[in-house]
Write an enzyme that holds these catalytic residues in place. Structure first.
Site, mmCIF file in Angstrom:
data_model
loop_
_atom_site.group_PDB
_atom_site.id
_atom_site.type_symbol
_atom_site.label_atom_id
_atom_site.label_comp_id
_atom_site.label_asym_id
_atom_site.label_seq_id
_atom_site.Cartn_x
_atom_site.Cartn_y
_atom_site.Cartn_z
ATOM 1 N N TYR A 193 8.026 19.169 -91.714
ATOM 2 C CA TYR A 193 6.969 20.759 -91.966
ATOM 3 C C TYR A 193 6.497 21.988 -90.629
ATOM 4 O O TYR A 193 5.821 22.776 -91.212
ATOM 5 C CB TYR A 193 5.358 20.392 -92.410
ATOM 6 C CG TYR A 193 5.932 19.269 -94.140
ATOM 7 C CD1 TYR A 193 5.770 21.189 -95.067
ATOM 8 C CD2 TYR A 193 6.341 18.528 -94.389
ATOM 9 C CE1 TYR A 193 6.269 20.464 -96.768
ATOM 10 C CE2 TYR A 193 6.852 17.798 -95.971
ATOM 11 C CZ TYR A 193 6.792 18.735 -96.268
ATOM 12 O OH TYR A 193 6.950 18.581 -97.879
ATOM 13 N N ASN A 235 3.979 17.998 -106.438
ATOM 14 C CA ASN A 235 5.458 18.622 -107.217
ATOM 15 C C ASN A 235 6.361 18.118 -107.317
ATOM 16 O O ASN A 235 7.789 19.284 -107.267
ATOM 17 C CB ASN A 235 4.615 19.732 -106.686
ATOM 18 C CG ASN A 235 5.261 20.069 -104.719
ATOM 19 O OD1 ASN A 235 5.767 19.179 -104.873
ATOM 20 N ND2 ASN A 235 5.101 21.488 -104.193
ATOM 21 N N LYS A 266 10.816 14.434 -104.198
ATOM 22 C CA LYS A 266 9.690 13.829 -103.322
ATOM 23 C C LYS A 266 9.109 12.365 -104.186
ATOM 24 O O LYS A 266 9.953 11.910 -105.573
ATOM 25 C CB LYS A 266 8.405 14.852 -103.605
ATOM 26 C CG LYS A 266 8.827 15.704 -103.109
ATOM 27 C CD LYS A 266 7.726 16.700 -103.024
ATOM 28 C CE LYS A 266 7.551 17.846 -102.203
ATOM 29 N NZ LYS A 266 6.709 18.864 -102.176
ATOM 30 N N GLU A 290 16.663 22.510 -91.342
ATOM 31 C CA GLU A 290 16.091 21.141 -92.581
ATOM 32 C C GLU A 290 17.668 20.668 -92.693
ATOM 33 O O GLU A 290 17.069 19.523 -92.759
ATOM 34 C CB GLU A 290 15.682 21.832 -93.333
ATOM 35 C CG GLU A 290 14.000 22.154 -94.016
ATOM 36 C CD GLU A 290 13.277 22.774 -94.959
ATOM 37 O OE1 GLU A 290 11.760 22.955 -94.827
ATOM 38 O OE2 GLU A 290 14.527 23.125 -96.026
ATOM 39 N N HIS A 343 10.854 18.917 -103.218
ATOM 40 C CA HIS A 343 11.201 20.115 -101.749
ATOM 41 C C HIS A 343 12.324 21.072 -101.650
ATOM 42 O O HIS A 343 13.287 20.534 -102.149
ATOM 43 C CB HIS A 343 10.824 19.464 -100.434
ATOM 44 C CG HIS A 343 10.873 20.575 -99.486
ATOM 45 N ND1 HIS A 343 10.311 21.567 -99.003
ATOM 46 C CD2 HIS A 343 12.451 20.752 -99.118
ATOM 47 C CE1 HIS A 343 10.682 22.044 -98.105
ATOM 48 N NE2 HIS A 343 12.153 21.562 -98.253
HETATM 49 P P1 GDP Z 1 6.258 24.251 -101.236
HETATM 50 O O1 GDP Z 1 8.396 25.255 -100.349
HETATM 51 O O2 GDP Z 1 6.673 25.366 -102.711
HETATM 52 O O3 GDP Z 1 6.984 22.968 -101.360
HETATM 53 O O4 GDP Z 1 5.710 25.324 -100.695
HETATM 54 P P2 GDP Z 1 5.333 25.752 -99.301
HETATM 55 O O5 GDP Z 1 5.986 25.962 -98.038
HETATM 56 O O6 GDP Z 1 4.164 27.040 -98.861
HETATM 57 O O7 GDP Z 1 3.627 24.320 -99.096
HETATM 58 C C1 GDP Z 1 4.413 23.644 -98.349
HETATM 59 C C2 GDP Z 1 3.419 22.471 -98.958
HETATM 60 O O8 GDP Z 1 1.622 22.630 -98.023
HETATM 61 C C3 GDP Z 1 2.859 22.224 -100.702
HETATM 62 O O9 GDP Z 1 4.311 21.155 -101.248
HETATM 63 C C4 GDP Z 1 1.515 21.588 -100.675
HETATM 64 O O10 GDP Z 1 1.538 20.304 -100.848
HETATM 65 C C5 GDP Z 1 0.948 22.319 -99.264
HETATM 66 N N1 GDP Z 1 0.217 23.731 -99.818
HETATM 67 C C6 GDP Z 1 0.826 25.143 -99.474
HETATM 68 N N2 GDP Z 1 0.045 25.329 -100.632
HETATM 69 C C7 GDP Z 1 -1.155 25.382 -100.870
HETATM 70 C C8 GDP Z 1 -2.196 25.482 -101.567
HETATM 71 O O11 GDP Z 1 -2.158 26.776 -101.574
HETATM 72 N N3 GDP Z 1 -3.194 24.091 -101.522
HETATM 73 C C9 GDP Z 1 -3.351 23.418 -100.849
HETATM 74 N N4 GDP Z 1 -3.852 22.532 -101.372
HETATM 75 N N5 GDP Z 1 -1.716 22.689 -100.579
HETATM 76 C C10 GDP Z 1 -1.100 23.696 -99.996
HETATM 77 MG MG MG Z 2 8.156 25.895 -98.209
#
Ligand code: GDP
Ligand code: MG
Length: 202
Positions: free
Chosen positions: A55, A157, A15, A171, A160
């Site tokens: 997304y 973070n 990212k 994707e 991705h």
């Molecule tokens: P990843 O696959 O580890 O990136 O996580 P996910 O696919 O579950 O979520 C995608 C994105 O949504 C994350 O990179 C965060 O930016 C956001 N996100 C997910 N869970 C949370 C949460 O509990 N709180 C907040 N503020 N953002 C979240």
């Molecule tokens: Mg994800």
């Protein structure tokens, strides 16, 4: 029957904050060290449309991520900003569009046995504050939901990584054409996957 999952694929994206922290080499090194094979890579500045589509490739993403986030607040004894999962994800998505279009990213496809689980293990959990020490997010960045929510932005973070085989398929198609995925042999595959190990001794 030989194991059929040796060519599983994962879409990984460094990212904008990962690029700004000069972590391209570090991320690639960790995947290479594991024995995974890089089969496609490019640097680009994503458009807002491309990020929204990325997304929402899974039609359930808005609901599932919203519900997960609401549960996360409640598990910590906090009150979620809304009880409506779609309202929560609309906010998350707005933050992600701003974050992910703020500068160049590096998109890659990695291939190998168990690649999705292995990459997620190396990358660490979504929130850097709680991701394991030794993982990329756990070692190189300090963000938290508490801080990113208070400041009204997406969590930073670094990376991705696809969450499942079906997510990876969607994707990879979203970011790469079939011609951009390179089919080739890596010498190390013999020691990782060859059943007989009969080519070593002279
Ligand atoms: P990843 O696959 O580890 O990136 O996580 P996910 O696919 O579950 O979520 C995608 C994105 O949504 C994350 O990179 C965060 O930016 C956001 N996100 C997910 N869970 C949370 C949460 O509990 N709180 C907040 N503020 N953002 C979240
Ligand atoms: Mg994800």
């Amino acid at each position: 029957m030989p194991y059929a999952g040796k060519k599983e694929r994962s879409l990984v994206m460094i990212k904008p904050d990962g690029i700004q922290r000069s972590l391209i080499g570090e991320v690639i090194k960790r995947f290479e060290n594991m024995g995974l094979k890089l089969i496609a890579m490019k640097m680009l500045v994503p458009t807002v449309e491309k990020i929204e589509q990325h997304y929402t490739l899974d039609p359930n993403w808005r609901r599932v991520t919203g519900e997960k986030t609401i549960k996360g607040y409640k598990d910590k004894g906090m009150t979620p900003p809304s009880e409506d999962p779609f309202e929560i994800t609309a906010k998350i998505l707005a933050g992600l569009k701003k974050y992910m279009t703020s500068g160049p990213v590096v998109a890659m496809v990695w291939e190998g046995a168990h690649v999705i689980k292995i990459v997620r293990k190396l990358v660490g959990g979504t929130e850097p504050l709680t991701s394991d020490v030794g993982s990329i997010r756990g070692d190189y960045v300090l963000d938290s939901y508490e801080m990113s929510d208070a400041d009204g932005r997406a969590i930073r973070n670094l990376i991705h990584a696809s969450g499942s085989v079906s997510e990876a398929e969607m994707e990879i198609k979203h970011w790469f054409t079939p011609e951009e995925l390179i089919s080739y042999r890596l010498v190390q595959e013999e020691i990782l996957y060859d059943v007989n190990l009969d080519g070593i001794l002279e």
